[in-house]
Motif scaffolding. Structure first.
Motif, PDB file in Angstrom:
ATOM      1  N   ILE A  49       0.848  -1.185   0.000  1.00 44.62           N
ATOM      2  CA  ILE A  49       0.000   0.000   0.000  1.00 44.62           C
ATOM      3  C   ILE A  49       0.883   1.234   0.000  1.00 44.62           C
ATOM      4  N   SER A  50       0.573   2.171  -0.877  1.00 42.33           N
ATOM      5  CA  SER A  50       1.279   3.429  -0.985  1.00 42.33           C
ATOM      6  C   SER A  50       0.241   4.536  -0.886  1.00 42.33           C
ATOM      7  N   VAL A  51       0.354   5.405   0.134  1.00 41.26           N
ATOM      8  CA  VAL A  51      -0.661   6.423   0.381  1.00 41.26           C
ATOM      9  C   VAL A  51      -0.028   7.810   0.399  1.00 41.26           C
ATOM     10  N   LYS A  52      -0.670   8.732  -0.307  1.00 46.94           N
ATOM     11  CA  LYS A  52      -0.260  10.129  -0.277  1.00 46.94           C
ATOM     12  C   LYS A  52      -1.290  10.873   0.560  1.00 46.94           C
ATOM     13  N   GLY A  53      -0.901  11.311   1.739  1.00 48.05           N
ATOM     14  CA  GLY A  53      -1.817  12.038   2.611  1.00 48.05           C
ATOM     15  C   GLY A  53      -1.921  11.412   3.989  1.00 48.05           C
ATOM     16  N   CYS A  54      -2.629  12.097   4.874  1.00 47.41           N
ATOM     17  CA  CYS A  54      -2.826  11.626   6.251  1.00 47.41           C
ATOM     18  C   CYS A  54      -3.734  10.401   6.238  1.00 47.41           C
ATOM     19  N   THR A  55      -3.347   9.379   6.999  1.00 56.46           N
ATOM     20  CA  THR A  55      -4.012   8.081   6.928  1.00 56.46           C
ATOM     21  C   THR A  55      -4.326   7.548   8.320  1.00 56.46           C
ATOM     22  N   ARG A  56      -5.513   6.981   8.462  1.00 56.30           N
ATOM     23  CA  ARG A  56      -5.881   6.297   9.702  1.00 56.30           C
ATOM     24  C   ARG A  56      -6.272   4.871   9.356  1.00 56.30           C
ATOM     25  N   ILE A  57      -5.730   3.925  10.140  1.00 56.47           N
ATOM     26  CA  ILE A  57      -6.005   2.519   9.903  1.00 56.47           C
ATOM     27  C   ILE A  57      -6.589   1.895  11.164  1.00 56.47           C
ATOM     28  N   ASP A  58      -7.793   1.345  11.025  1.00 53.17           N
ATOM     29  CA  ASP A  58      -8.434   0.597  12.105  1.00 53.17           C
ATOM     30  C   ASP A  58      -8.669  -0.845  11.682  1.00 53.17           C
ATOM     31  N   GLY A  59      -8.280  -1.189  10.460  1.00 54.24           N
ATOM     32  CA  GLY A  59      -8.470  -2.531   9.927  1.00 54.24           C
ATOM     33  C   GLY A  59      -7.207  -3.363  10.031  1.00 54.24           C
ATOM     34  N   TYR A  60      -7.123  -4.383   9.155  1.00 57.46           N
ATOM     35  CA  TYR A  60      -6.012  -5.333   9.144  1.00 57.46           C
ATOM     36  C   TYR A  60      -5.259  -5.174   7.830  1.00 57.46           C
ATOM     37  N   ILE A  61      -3.942  -5.032   7.914  1.00 52.50           N
ATOM     38  CA  ILE A  61      -3.109  -4.892   6.721  1.00 52.50           C
ATOM     39  C   ILE A  61      -1.946  -5.861   6.818  1.00 52.50           C
ATOM     40  N   GLU A  62      -1.705  -6.559   5.706  1.00 54.46           N
ATOM     41  CA  GLU A  62      -0.547  -7.438   5.605  1.00 54.46           C
ATOM     42  C   GLU A  62       0.139  -7.128   4.283  1.00 54.46           C
ATOM     43  N   GLY A  63       1.422  -6.844   4.310  1.00 54.23           N
ATOM     44  CA  GLY A  63       2.166  -6.475   3.103  1.00 54.23           C
ATOM     45  C   GLY A  63       3.216  -5.436   3.444  1.00 54.23           C
ATOM     46  N   PRO A  82       6.061  -4.080   7.227  1.00 50.03           N
ATOM     47  CA  PRO A  82       6.948  -2.961   7.502  1.00 50.03           C
ATOM     48  C   PRO A  82       6.205  -1.661   7.184  1.00 50.03           C
ATOM     49  N   ILE A  83       6.439  -0.650   8.002  1.00 52.91           N
ATOM     50  CA  ILE A  83       5.754   0.640   7.855  1.00 52.91           C
ATOM     51  C   ILE A  83       6.801   1.717   7.599  1.00 52.91           C
ATOM     52  N   TYR A  84       6.500   2.571   6.625  1.00 58.09           N
ATOM     53  CA  TYR A  84       7.330   3.729   6.316  1.00 58.09           C
ATOM     54  C   TYR A  84       6.409   4.935   6.303  1.00 58.09           C
ATOM     55  N   ALA A  85       6.681   5.942   7.165  1.00 57.03           N
ATOM     56  CA  ALA A  85       5.812   7.121   7.242  1.00 57.03           C
ATOM     57  C   ALA A  85       6.630   8.343   7.624  1.00 57.03           C
ATOM     58  N   GLN A  86       6.066   9.502   7.355  1.00 56.44           N
ATOM     59  CA  GLN A  86       6.708  10.746   7.783  1.00 56.44           C
ATOM     60  C   GLN A  86       6.642  10.840   9.309  1.00 56.44           C
TER      61      GLN A  86
END
Length: 159
Positions: A49-63, A82-86
């Motif tokens: 997943i690649s996101v441009k902008g402020c993001t909120r996650i309450d679900g399940y992510i694998e990748g 792995p997570i990469y964020a500002q």
């Protein structure tokens, strides 16, 4: 008019808009206008997943998750990636390394298993963290191979 005046319709539309749920953050890390992306607690995503902008996650992510701005993982959020964020605020569960160019904040409900690399780190009492934390020795340069946020271009809108 058949159902009422134009003024009444406009007033009703404003009332509906004002009462709609809003996704505003109070994390104080730069997401003052709300979230650009919301992933709800009933959502499961497998993949990069690649996101441009402020993001909120309450679900399940694998990748793999790359966010070019503020990331907030809510208490219901589970990330096995792995997570990469500002900047990031983690209130949920993360299994994977986290890299933040700026500030990484765990809340007292956070459960993180993985290594952390960031410029600033906040871990309060009650948070669970198992791993190694380190800062940027090279002035905030991201490690080689770090995923970047891909944005569509006019030449290639599916990018």
């Amino acid at each position: 008019m058949l159902f009422g005046s134009k003024e009444e319709e406009t007033k009703e539309a404003k009332t509906v808009a004002n009462n709609a749920p809003k996704a505003y953050s109070n994390d104080g890390l730069g997401s003052k206008g709300g979230y650009d992306v919301l992933i709800g607690k009933n959502t499961v995503i497998n993949g990069n997943i690649s996101v441009k902008g402020c993001t909120r996650i309450d679900g399940y992510i694998e990748g793999t998750l790359a966010v070019d701005n503020m990331l907030h993982v809510g208490e219901a959020g589970v990330i096995k990636a792995p997570i990469y964020a500002q900047n990031a605020v983690i209130a949920g569960t993360v299994f994977g390394n986290i890299v933040c160019k700026g500030r990484l904040q765990l809340t007292n409900t956070a459960k993180v298993t993985g290594n952390l690399k960031c410029s600033s780190l906040v871990i309060p009492d009650g948070a669970y963290f198992r791993g190694v934390s380190s800062g940027f020795d090279d002035g905030g340069e991201l490690p080689e191979g770090t995923p970047t946020v891909v944005t569509p271009t006019e030449e290639n809108p599916e990018q």
